[in-house]
Write an enzyme that holds these catalytic residues in place. Structure first.
Site, PDB file in Angstrom:
ATOM      1  N   TYR A  33       0.830  -1.202   0.000  1.00 18.46           N
ATOM      2  CA  TYR A  33       0.000   0.000   0.000  1.00 18.46           C
ATOM      3  C   TYR A  33       0.865   1.253   0.000  1.00 18.46           C
ATOM      4  CZ  TYR A  33       0.854   0.891   5.024  1.00 18.46           C
ATOM      5  OH  TYR A  33       1.440   1.177   6.237  1.00 18.46           O
ATOM      6  N   LYS A 147       6.504  -2.202   1.876  1.00 16.48           N
ATOM      7  CA  LYS A 147       5.340  -1.595   2.544  1.00 16.48           C
ATOM      8  C   LYS A 147       4.124  -2.501   2.394  1.00 16.48           C
ATOM      9  CE  LYS A 147       3.208   2.968   3.083  1.00 16.48           C
ATOM     10  NZ  LYS A 147       3.267   3.014   4.539  1.00 16.48           N
ATOM     11  N   GLU A 179      12.025   2.379  14.362  1.00 19.66           N
ATOM     12  CA  GLU A 179      11.148   3.451  13.863  1.00 19.66           C
ATOM     13  C   GLU A 179       9.865   3.444  14.679  1.00 19.66           C
ATOM     14  OE1 GLU A 179       9.867   2.577   9.786  1.00 19.66           O
ATOM     15  OE2 GLU A 179       9.959   0.439  10.237  1.00 19.66           O
ATOM     16  N   LEU A 204      11.020   1.070   7.199  1.00 22.99           N
ATOM     17  CA  LEU A 204      10.432   1.536   5.944  1.00 22.99           C
ATOM     18  C   LEU A 204      11.202   2.769   5.469  1.00 22.99           C
ATOM     19  CD1 LEU A 204       8.004   1.018   3.998  1.00 22.99           C
ATOM     20  CD2 LEU A 204       6.986   3.014   5.054  1.00 22.99           C
TER      21      LEU A 204
HETATM   22  N1  PMP Z   1       7.635   3.655   8.946  1.00 26.55           N
HETATM   23  C1  PMP Z   1       6.509   2.911   8.984  1.00 26.55           C
HETATM   24  C2  PMP Z   1       6.541   1.596   9.676  1.00 26.55           C
HETATM   25  C3  PMP Z   1       5.336   3.376   8.366  1.00 26.55           C
HETATM   26  O1  PMP Z   1       4.225   2.624   8.390  1.00 26.55           O
HETATM   27  C4  PMP Z   1       5.336   4.649   7.744  1.00 26.55           C
HETATM   28  C5  PMP Z   1       4.096   5.219   7.091  1.00 26.55           C
HETATM   29  N2  PMP Z   1       3.270   4.316   6.503  1.00 26.55           N
HETATM   30  C6  PMP Z   1       6.522   5.395   7.749  1.00 26.55           C
HETATM   31  C7  PMP Z   1       7.649   4.863   8.356  1.00 26.55           C
HETATM   32  C8  PMP Z   1       6.594   6.750   7.115  1.00 26.55           C
HETATM   33  O2  PMP Z   1       6.639   6.651   5.719  1.00 26.55           O
HETATM   34  P1  PMP Z   1       6.117   7.864   4.798  1.00 26.55           P
HETATM   35  O3  PMP Z   1       6.905   9.072   5.197  1.00 26.55           O
HETATM   36  O4  PMP Z   1       6.442   7.404   3.424  1.00 26.55           O
HETATM   37  O5  PMP Z   1       4.669   8.005   5.066  1.00 26.55           O
END
Ligand code: PMP
Length: 286
Positions: A33, A147, A179, A204
């Site tokens: 996603y 993701k 994270e 991620l």
């Molecule tokens: N880490 C994780 C585990 C996440 O789920 C997300 C957002 N979905 C992020 C980091 C942040 O990613 P982004 O800045 O692309 O939204």
């Protein structure tokens, strides 16, 4: 009021939208996603989200469901049909529908589902006050760079954090912060260096993380991409998270340790402002 959502080629009222019980996203979390922010009716950082979507699909050998042009056209159609000024567009690609079998089925059409969520992203009480986080062991799998919709460990962690009176969870592995439950984690050390974990399979590759580091480069804010311990986080001058829907958002408490006097610090506030300004400027140009 009912939203219009997109399911495999059709725009439908949300009550009428359906996917099969044999959808592999449902049976195996065999789906990926993306969430793109929308400000003033325009997508933010969307090209980078599309690039990461392709990377996730390639890592799992999920066929691309349709062209990028078509996906972006559907995102824009949903923004228009739902009159979305500020919020997010969620998109999910599933490997598709097949009888239940662990082996990836060949030759099936991947599925595509999208919907919007209206939400105030810029004016947020949480951004003024800052959030509290609770650290928790990172129970997720070892390919967090993909993701996928397998978000149960993150969902458990955030629920437990909320029940314990915190706003969110920070995952910890081998003593180091990986994270947040749905965001990347940053600290600013006592000597003013911004630190966030280096890219790898453990986290991620956040699109907002990359934009924030680019802004640091442009404005000469010193930063290091390296892992940091929980103890370093407790002693940090500032802390914050980044994601598509939170931008940069201050963390003012970690496991009850007060960070930066308990109020959002200057670096995270500045980066939040710069990010929003850049997002509004870029979206106005398109
Ligand atoms: N880490 C994780 C585990 C996440 O789920 C997300 C957002 N979905 C992020 C980091 C942040 O990613 P982004 O800045 O692309 O939204």
């Amino acid at each position: 009021m009912s939203r219009i959502v997109y399911v495999n080629g059709e725009f439908l009222p949300e009550e009428e939208a359906r996917v099969s019980v044999f959808d592999r996203g449902f049976l195996f979390a065999d789906a990926v996603y993306e969430v793109s922010a929308v400000l003033r009716g325009r997508l933010v950082d969307n090209a980078a989200h599309m690039a990461r979507l392709h990377r996730s699909l390639a890592e799992l050998e999920i066929p691309v469901p349709t062209s990028d042009e078509e996906i972006v056209a559907v995102q824009q159609a949903l923004i228009e049909r739902n009159d979305l000024d500020e919020g997010v567009v969620y998109l999910q690609v599933t490997r598709g529908v097949a009888d239940r079998d662990f082996v990836f089925p060949e030759g099936i059409q991947s599925g595509l589902v999208m919907f919007t969520q209206a939400e105030a992203l810029i004016d947020k009480a949480l951004a003024e006050r800052g959030i509290s986080v609770a650290t928790t062991p990172d129970l997720r799998w070892k390919r967090r760079d993909i993701k996928t919709v397998a978000l149960l460990a993150a969902s458990m962690a955030k629920t437990a954090a909320k029940r314990a009176g915190a706003d969110d969870a920070w995952f910890v592995e081998d003593g180091y912060v990986t994270e947040g439950s749905s965001n990347n984690a940053f600290i600013v050390t006592a000597d003013g260096i911004l630190v966030t974990r280096q890219l790898g399979n453990e986290i991620l590759h956040g699109i907002t993380r990359a934009s924030i580091l680019r802004l640091c480069q442009e404005t000469a804010i010193p930063f290091q991409e390296r892992r940091f311990t929980v103890a370093e986080a407790y002693a940090a001058r500032e802390a914050f998270i980044t994601s598509a829907s939170t931008f940069a958002l201050a963390v003012v408490r970690i496991d009850g340790h007060v960070i930066g006097g308990g109020v959002p610090g200057p670096v995270s506030r500045r980066l939040r402002t710069l990010y929003i300004e850049a997002a509004l400027r870029d979206s106005a140009e398109h």
